[in-house]
Motif scaffolding. Structure first.
Motif, PDB file in Angstrom:
ATOM      1  N   GLU A   1       0.955  -1.272   0.070  1.00 51.01           N
ATOM      2  CA  GLU A   1      -0.029  -0.003   0.040  1.00 51.01           C
ATOM      3  C   GLU A   1       0.816   1.149   0.009  1.00 51.01           C
ATOM      4  N   ASP A   2       1.758   1.550   0.989  1.00 41.40           N
ATOM      5  CA  ASP A   2       2.480   2.688   1.195  1.00 41.40           C
ATOM      6  C   ASP A   2       3.393   2.877  -0.224  1.00 41.40           C
ATOM      7  N   THR A   3       4.024   1.886  -0.554  1.00 44.09           N
ATOM      8  CA  THR A   3       4.858   1.889  -1.684  1.00 44.09           C
ATOM      9  C   THR A   3       4.015   2.559  -2.847  1.00 44.09           C
ATOM     10  N   ILE A   4       2.839   1.927  -3.142  1.00 45.65           N
ATOM     11  CA  ILE A   4       1.966   2.558  -4.284  1.00 45.65           C
ATOM     12  C   ILE A   4       1.554   3.935  -4.028  1.00 45.65           C
ATOM     13  N   SER A   5       1.013   3.866  -2.854  1.00 49.85           N
ATOM     14  CA  SER A   5       0.400   5.533  -2.468  1.00 49.85           C
ATOM     15  C   SER A   5       1.451   6.456  -2.609  1.00 49.85           C
ATOM     16  N   ASN A   6       2.804   6.321  -2.135  1.00 50.46           N
ATOM     17  CA  ASN A   6       3.684   7.154  -2.320  1.00 50.46           C
ATOM     18  C   ASN A   6       4.200   7.437  -3.610  1.00 50.46           C
ATOM     19  N   THR A   7       4.066   6.550  -4.382  1.00 49.65           N
ATOM     20  CA  THR A   7       4.232   6.657  -5.890  1.00 49.65           C
ATOM     21  C   THR A   7       3.468   7.768  -6.547  1.00 49.65           C
TER      22      THR A   7
END
Lengths: 416, 72
Positions: A204-210
């Motif tokens: 989740e965080d990896t994608i949201s941060n992208t």
């Protein structure tokens, strides 16, 4: 840089509130919608010909834009205010307007770049009546702010529309007896600050941060339009678009009580459904998805988690999943844009008001479990959408909780 | 009186999703005049729905306009 080209409105000057998944521009919460949603919503309202809907179709836009421009134009001279209003309109994806001929008496404006007229034609074909109520309201608000006119003493009319076959849209704005509804001041946004149930997915965080900050890349092009993911996006004042829903349901209730509200609600859900179906489909077949999300997806459920990780960066609140299977899902949204909007403008509600969110979740379920999208065969046409809806058991939608009803979050059950 | 169920079934088979709701919404004042409060769920679950012929004609005209075809 001359005065005409000076950049007076820049979306990058407004910060995304990461804690609440929310963005404001000059006091107005802002949200993206696609042309499928907006046009379906507006057509549903116009279908009810027995409602004087032009009053709130223009009035809702005028109110939100008036609030915004009053703040943004504060301290600017007349010419700079005009440029700012033109640039904001373009940046939000509504098309192009030229306010240079606006004066104390108003404006007779022509434009051949209009989100509403162009996309109505794309989705529904020709219209019998003009459809760009938003721009009429926008121009009324700009005139009121720039020339210090009371908003309730402005006559604003669209006289020609490209959706009806005209070469350009024409709008007439002048002082006189007001011909649209004006509204009392609204409350400031109040967030529900409670612990969130997180998505609970390792990526989740990896994608949201992208995708965080990507919203700022969605600004109008040379035609003032935002083509993205196979649809046209607009950045709406949340209270403009949500007031359309709320006033529509209110009017339906005044005519036929709960029966009227039920008929209206079904079509509002369908507007959200179409939005979820087409926009999410476009997003999940985009280059951005292919590169930044798809490598993390193993199951159909991951596709839903991936989508939620992306859309949580768009300002619609924090979406999450309570339960998920092909037969039943429970979705939640903390600080969803519809409830926050209702509370700002109307206070408490005795029924859930998050039709767009809930329809969107239903469209997402339909997309993942009733189409071959995840294996690379999306449905892209209106007719394909209709055929799929006819040939598969439809998902039902139960709007079970809402902030405007006193709950801490939006919750919706989608099942078949 | 006339059974309106086959007309709605035709509209659903040939028109857009939620077409029944759309027809009912467009005709709300007329439905109320006939004391009718039918919903899409009622249409779906009924085997037969009898309405006065004048209301049937209104629904038929509205359905045909939306579908863009004639119902025989």
């Amino acid at each position: 840089m001359n005065k005409q080209s000076e950049l007076l409105f820049d979306i990058n000057h407004f910060n995304f509130d990461v804690e609440h998944n929310y963005i404001e521009v000059a006091g107005e919460a802002m949200i993206f919608h696609c042309h499928h949603y907006i046009n379906y919503l507006q057509r549903s309202i116009l279908d009810a010909e027995y409602i004087e809907s032009h009053l709130f179709l223009i009035g809702s836009a005028a109110d939100a834009v008036y609030n915004q421009l009053s703040s943004l134009c504060n301290g600017l001279d007349v010419e700079s205010s005009k440029r700012l209003a033109e640039q904001m309109y373009k940046a939000f994806g509504y098309g192009l307007i030229d306010l240079s001929s606006m004066n104390e008496n108003g404006i007779e404006l022509q434009s051949d770049k209009s989100f509403f007229s162009k996309t109505w034609l794309m989705k529904f074909g020709a219209s019998q009546k003009p459809v760009d109520y938003y721009t009429t309201g926008y121009l009324a608000a700009a005139y009121a702010v720039i020339y210090h006119k009371p908003l309730n003493e402005i006559q604003a009319t669209q006289t020609e529309c490209m959706a009806c076959g005209a070469l350009a849209n024409s709008h007439s704005i002048k002082s006189g007896k007001g011909n649209f509804t004006t509204y009392p001041p609204k409350e400031k946004t109040v967030f529900k600050n409670i612990p969130k149930l997180k998505l609970g997915w390792e990526h989740e965080d990896t994608i949201s941060n992208t995708f965080l900050g990507a919203h700022a890349s969605f600004v109008g092009n040379d035609e003032g339009l935002i083509p993205a993911f196979g649809v046209y996006l607009v950045r709406n004042q949340s209270d403009y678009v949500n007031r359309l829903q709320f006033e529509f349901i209110k009017a339906m209730g005044e005519i036929a009580g709960e029966y009227g509200e039920k008929l209206g609600s079904e079509l509002l859900l369908e507007a959200g459904h179409a939005c979820g179906f087409f926009t999410y489909s476009g997003l999940m077949t985009s280059k951005e998805w292919e590169g930044a999300v798809k490598p993390y997806l193993k199951t159909k459920e991951d596709w839903i988690r991936g989508l939620i990780s992306v859309i949580n960066t768009m300002g619609w609140g924090y979406h999450t999943i309570v339960e998920l299977s092909p037969d039943k899902a429970i979705f939640r949204n903390y600080n969803d844009f519809e409830d926050l909007s209702f509370v700002r403008m109307y206070g408490k509600s005795n029924h859930p008001v998050h039709w767009a969110n809930s329809g969107g979740f239903t469209g997402l379920m339909q997309l993942i479990y009733n189409t071959d999208l995840v294996t690379g065969n999306p449905i892209e046409s209106e007719e394909g959408f209709f055929q799929m809806r006819r040939s598969h058991m439809a998902y039902e939608t139960n709007m079970s909780k809402g902030i405007s009803c006193g709950d801490d979050y939006l919750e919706v059950e989608v099942y078949r | 009186m006339k059974n309106i169920k086959p007309l709605f079934d035709w509209a659903k088979a040939n028109g857009e999703s939620k077409i029944v709701d759309r027809i009912l919404l467009k005709l709300l004042p007329e439905l109320l005049k006939y004391n009718q409060k039918m919903t899409a769920d009622m249409v779906e679950n009924a085997e037969e729905l009898l309405v006065e012929e004048s209301l049937y004609a209104l629904v038929k005209q509205t359905a045909e306009n939306i579908v863009g075809d004639h119902y025989e």
